[in-house]
Design a protein around this motif. Structure first.
Motif, PDB file in Angstrom:
ATOM      1  N   LEU A 507      90.743  57.853 -36.207  1.00 54.24           N
ATOM      2  CA  LEU A 507      91.627  57.098 -37.094  1.00 54.24           C
ATOM      3  C   LEU A 507      90.865  56.495 -38.277  1.00 54.24           C
ATOM      4  O   LEU A 507      91.431  56.315 -39.360  1.00 54.24           O
ATOM      5  CB  LEU A 507      92.327  55.991 -36.314  1.00 54.24           C
ATOM      6  CG  LEU A 507      93.284  56.427 -35.201  1.00 54.24           C
ATOM      7  CD1 LEU A 507      93.869  55.206 -34.507  1.00 54.24           C
ATOM      8  CD2 LEU A 507      94.398  57.309 -35.748  1.00 54.24           C
ATOM      9  N   ALA A 508      89.589  56.196 -38.071  1.00 56.47           N
ATOM     10  CA  ALA A 508      88.798  55.567 -39.129  1.00 56.47           C
ATOM     11  C   ALA A 508      88.480  56.519 -40.277  1.00 56.47           C
ATOM     12  O   ALA A 508      87.992  56.082 -41.325  1.00 56.47           O
ATOM     13  CB  ALA A 508      87.506  55.009 -38.534  1.00 56.47           C
ATOM     14  N   LYS A 509      88.753  57.816 -40.100  1.00 53.11           N
ATOM     15  CA  LYS A 509      88.480  58.782 -41.167  1.00 53.11           C
ATOM     16  C   LYS A 509      89.447  58.634 -42.338  1.00 53.11           C
ATOM     17  O   LYS A 509      89.213  59.168 -43.416  1.00 53.11           O
ATOM     18  CB  LYS A 509      88.551  60.209 -40.614  1.00 53.11           C
ATOM     19  CG  LYS A 509      87.459  60.532 -39.599  1.00 53.11           C
ATOM     20  CD  LYS A 509      87.656  61.934 -39.028  1.00 53.11           C
ATOM     21  CE  LYS A 509      86.597  62.255 -37.963  1.00 53.11           C
ATOM     22  NZ  LYS A 509      85.270  62.433 -38.538  1.00 53.11           N
ATOM     23  N   GLU A 510      90.551  57.931 -42.119  1.00 55.88           N
ATOM     24  CA  GLU A 510      91.550  57.749 -43.172  1.00 55.88           C
ATOM     25  C   GLU A 510      91.507  56.314 -43.665  1.00 55.88           C
ATOM     26  O   GLU A 510      91.232  55.383 -42.903  1.00 55.88           O
ATOM     27  CB  GLU A 510      92.955  58.058 -42.638  1.00 55.88           C
ATOM     28  CG  GLU A 510      94.045  57.915 -43.696  1.00 55.88           C
ATOM     29  CD  GLU A 510      95.431  58.174 -43.125  1.00 55.88           C
ATOM     30  OE1 GLU A 510      96.308  58.599 -43.887  1.00 55.88           O
ATOM     31  OE2 GLU A 510      95.628  57.924 -41.928  1.00 55.88           O
ATOM     32  N   SER A 511      91.767  56.087 -44.949  1.00 52.07           N
ATOM     33  CA  SER A 511      91.937  54.731 -45.437  1.00 52.07           C
ATOM     34  C   SER A 511      93.075  54.073 -44.666  1.00 52.07           C
ATOM     35  O   SER A 511      94.015  54.742 -44.232  1.00 52.07           O
ATOM     36  CB  SER A 511      92.235  54.740 -46.936  1.00 52.07           C
ATOM     37  OG  SER A 511      93.411  55.483 -47.207  1.00 52.07           O
ATOM     38  N   TYR A 512      93.000  52.740 -44.528  1.00 48.66           N
ATOM     39  CA  TYR A 512      93.886  52.049 -43.584  1.00 48.66           C
ATOM     40  C   TYR A 512      95.361  52.298 -43.852  1.00 48.66           C
ATOM     41  O   TYR A 512      95.863  52.113 -44.960  1.00 48.66           O
ATOM     42  CB  TYR A 512      93.609  50.548 -43.599  1.00 48.66           C
ATOM     43  CG  TYR A 512      94.614  49.782 -42.771  1.00 48.66           C
ATOM     44  CD1 TYR A 512      94.572  49.854 -41.381  1.00 48.66           C
ATOM     45  CD2 TYR A 512      95.635  49.058 -43.380  1.00 48.66           C
ATOM     46  CE1 TYR A 512      95.510  49.186 -40.604  1.00 48.66           C
ATOM     47  CE2 TYR A 512      96.573  48.382 -42.617  1.00 48.66           C
ATOM     48  CZ  TYR A 512      96.513  48.455 -41.226  1.00 48.66           C
ATOM     49  OH  TYR A 512      97.456  47.809 -40.466  1.00 48.66           O
ATOM     50  N   GLN A 513      96.051  52.731 -42.818  1.00 45.19           N
ATOM     51  CA  GLN A 513      97.503  52.814 -42.756  1.00 45.19           C
ATOM     52  C   GLN A 513      97.903  52.362 -41.352  1.00 45.19           C
ATOM     53  O   GLN A 513      97.278  52.779 -40.368  1.00 45.19           O
ATOM     54  CB  GLN A 513      98.013  54.246 -43.001  1.00 45.19           C
ATOM     55  CG  GLN A 513      97.727  54.810 -44.376  1.00 45.19           C
ATOM     56  CD  GLN A 513      98.582  54.185 -45.453  1.00 45.19           C
ATOM     57  OE1 GLN A 513      99.584  53.534 -45.159  1.00 45.19           O
ATOM     58  NE2 GLN A 513      98.183  54.366 -46.707  1.00 45.19           N
ATOM     59  N   PRO A 514      98.927  51.523 -41.212  1.00 49.66           N
ATOM     60  CA  PRO A 514      99.266  51.030 -39.864  1.00 49.66           C
ATOM     61  C   PRO A 514      99.861  52.104 -38.960  1.00 49.66           C
ATOM     62  O   PRO A 514      99.643  52.087 -37.741  1.00 49.66           O
ATOM     63  CB  PRO A 514     100.280  49.919 -40.145  1.00 49.66           C
ATOM     64  CG  PRO A 514     100.847  50.226 -41.497  1.00 49.66           C
ATOM     65  CD  PRO A 514      99.742  50.879 -42.263  1.00 49.66           C
ATOM     66  N   GLN A 515     100.619  53.050 -39.524  1.00 53.78           N
ATOM     67  CA  GLN A 515     101.363  54.001 -38.678  1.00 53.78           C
ATOM     68  C   GLN A 515     100.470  54.826 -37.746  1.00 53.78           C
ATOM     69  O   GLN A 515     100.810  55.000 -36.561  1.00 53.78           O
ATOM     70  CB  GLN A 515     102.215  54.923 -39.565  1.00 53.78           C
ATOM     71  CG  GLN A 515     103.148  55.858 -38.810  1.00 53.78           C
ATOM     72  CD  GLN A 515     102.462  57.148 -38.361  1.00 53.78           C
ATOM     73  OE1 GLN A 515     101.470  57.555 -38.965  1.00 53.78           O
ATOM     74  NE2 GLN A 515     102.997  57.780 -37.314  1.00 53.78           N
TER      75      GLN A 515
END
Length: 660
Positions: A507-515
């Protein structure tokens, strides 16, 4: 004619005619007028005999003119040499046999030939005119040589049996537009046409048997069977067609009630045009080689194929293979094919429909883009072992595609360029196991039964999973690239859900998104991994905190340290126990004085500490005793800590319960 006017060879022929006795006169001149008189009834018929002309080897002097005549006898003039082209225009005859003869041409437009027309082995330095003619038997041009352009005028020709033209040399155009052949039409081994012109023009021809142009057939110029109808198979196996920069074969709206075979060493230099063709049987392109660099090598949109398209093994195309809006009953198989159209579209399958599978595997390669938009394949799509290349562009565009099975890009599949799959519906697995993609992978809006990423998968650039949905995510978290977009990506279950730390790294590979965090946590909860779900939601709050303002971020640190944003409630118990212990020890050694000594209850350091720490509950100690000096600062700190702990616990529990 008086017999004394005849030469000795002519007299021999005259006497042989009533009984149709063969006469061989090698190199001997015979006047065409004498032959015409015999054929037109100048001799009386002998009882019990069938007259006929059967002459070979002679040199026919003058013009044999039988135009509009009715000839009731067989005309056999084999291995003869004609000074002028025979004229049978509008004539009605029986058998006409000119096999092996040399002629300046043949005039037979609108003729009605009651038997066969035999021209095999003829050498002609002028054209054959057969427009509107009718041949009741077989027409045979095999081994003939015709040097004229056009070489054969046969528009509207009607041959009741076979039209044979095998191993001939036709140095010019054959015109058969609107003709009809009641049997088979074959041009095996024939060379026809001239560069820059037409070879065979047969628009609208009807062939009741098969059409065979193979086994050494050579076409120079455009070959046209536009709007033709072939009742059985149409075979071009082994043919070689050449019309560089133009159309090598024009089979637009061709109807074949059997199979269309463009295979077994077939080569075309120029475009092969099959737009709107209808093939009731299979279309075979196995071992075919098409070349039209910079253009369309195979231009076959709007086709209807009744029994599968097979372009395997050995199919090669330099130029675009264009099959838009083609409908195939059965499978489309391009296994092992080699397509090349660098920097442009190599294979276009927009709106293709196939009731079977689409296979581009087992050594298939494409230099250029493969486009499938609005395509429907009831079976699977297979690209395993394929090699696709289009540096700087897209290698594969699958948009709004419906697949009844899976899409297999596994087992050695390689792509150099962007691979884009958008808004597709895939009933089974979308597989990228043992795959190398040196380019972006776009999987936006995809619905699939499962998505597989294996331990040997190499995704070298960005992957976009946004707004896609899969039933099962079967992946290795570490194989995803550093740049990953998956906001809106949903999945029902994970093939390998744990360890959770690997998933958090994913999940940390993407810039923060809550979904993405909420999606992973919901899957964990659904499968009973509640602790893992709390870890994910805690990680979500920590990443969210990094983008907040300083004050909010500091409050977030407090919530994290104290209760882990409500996902670590045991921390609050530890903090409470620690503060109570400190207060109990301090106040036990230095009891604070009572406000009203005579009325105060017995002092209890433990209960006094709880009274200070808990903002709502009262044990009567805080109101009875008042600390002094340093103890007053400790009491204030405990009251403040109590409010902070109560607030953070309440906020954390509210957040946690709202996620349940």
């Amino acid at each position: 004619m008086i017999n004394e006017d005849l030469s000795e060879p002519e007299l021999a022929l005259w006497e042989a005619f009533p009984s149709a006795r063969p006469v061989d006169l090698p190199g001997t001149p015979v006047r065409a007028a004498v032959i015409a008189r015999m054929l037109l009834g100048a001799q009386e018929r002998l009882p019990g005999q069938t007259p006929g002309l059967h002459l070979s080897g002679a040199r026919i002097a003058g013009r044999l003119d039988l135009s509009h005549a009715e000839v009731q006898h067989p005309v056999i003039l084999t291995k003869c040499e004609f000074e002028e082209a025979p004229v049978l225009t509008g004539a009605r005859t029986g058998l006409v046999d000119l096999a092996g003869s040399r002629l300046p041409g043949l005039q037979a437009a609108d003729a009605v030939i009651g038997g066969s027309l035999r021209l095999e082995g003829c050498v002609m330095n002028g054209p054959i005119h057969l427009a509107g003619a009718q041949v009741a038997g077989t027409m045979n041009l095999s081994d003939a040589q015709i040097h004229a352009d056009p070489a054969v005028h046969a528009e509207g020709l009607n041959v009741e049996r076979d039209l044979l033209c095998a191993n001939a040399v036709i140095d010019g155009e054959i015109r058969l537009a609107g003709a009809r052949v009641g049997g088979m039409m074959t041009l095996d081994g024939t060379r026809v046409g001239r560069a820059g012109g037409f070879s065979l023009t047969a628009e609208g021809i009807v062939v009741e048997g098969g059409l065979v142009c193979g086994h050494g057939f050579r076409s120079c110029g455009e070959l046209s069977v536009q709007d033709a109808r072939v009742r059985r198979r149409c075979a071009f196996g082994g043919a070689r067609l050449s019309n560089p920069g133009g159309i090598a074969m024009n089979a637009e709206r061709l109807t074949v009630e059997g199979g269309l075979l463009i295979n077994d060493g077939f080569t075309a230099e120029g475009e092969v045009l099959l737009r709107g063709a209808h093939v009731a049987g299979p279309l075979s392109l196995a071992h075919a080689s098409l070349a039209n660099a910079g253009g369309r090598a195979l231009n076959a949109p709007l086709m209807e194929i009744g029994s599968g398209l097979r372009a395997t093994p050995g199919f090669e195309a330099a130029g675009e293979v264009f099959l838009d809006s083609t409908q195939v009953s059965g499978s489309v198989n391009l296994d092992g094919g080699k397509l090349s159209n660098p920097g442009a579209t190599a294979l276009s399958l927009r709106r293709l429909g196939a009731t079977g599978r689409l296979s581009c595997s087992k050594g298939f390669s494409a230099d250029g883009e493969i486009v499938l938009i609005g395509t429907k394949v009831e079976g699977s799509m297979e690209f395993h072992g394929a090699s696709l290349s289009n540096p700087g562009g897209r290698v594969l565009a699958l948009w709004e595609v419906n697949v009844g099975g899976g899409i297999d890009c596994c087992e050695g599949f390689t792509a150099q360029g962007t691979l884009s799959i958008r808004n597709c519906r895939i009933a089974a697995t979308l597989c990228f196991a043992e795959t190398t993609i040196d380019g972006d992978l776009h999987l936006r809006g995809v619905e699939a039964g499962s998505l597989k990423i294996g331990p040997q998968t190499a995704l070298l650039r960005a992957v976009d999973l946004r707004h896609s949905r899969v039933g099962v995510l079967d992946d290795v978290p570490g194989q995803w690239p550093a740049h990953l977009m998956m906001n809106g990506f949903t999945y029902d279950s994970l093939e390998a859900p744990l360890p959770v730390q690997e998933r958090l790294g994913w999940l940390a590979k993407e810039s923060y998104q809550p979904q993405p965090y909420e999606q992973l946590a919901s899957v964990y909860r659904r499968h009973g991994h509640d602790e893992a779900a709390r870890d994910v939601l805690l990680a979500k709050q920590r990443r969210r905190r990094t983008g907040q303002r300083l004050g909010v971020r500091l409050w977030g640190y407090v919530q994290d340290w104290t209760v882990g944003y409500g996902y670590r409630p045991f921390r609050a118990a530890l903090w409470l126990a620690a503060v109570v212990l400190i207060g109990t020890v301090v106040f036990a050694f230095h009891q604070p004085p009572a406000f009203k000594p005579g009325e105060a209850p017995p002092f209890n350091a433990f209960l006094y500490s709880l009274d200070l720490l808990l903002p709502i509950i009262s044990f009567g100690q805080e109101t009875a005793f008042g600390p002094r000096g340093p103890q007053q600062w400790l009491a204030a700190a405990m009251i403040t800590s109590g409010w902070i702990l109560a607030t953070t616990i309440l906020a954390g529990l509210t957040r946690a319960l709202s996620r349940q």
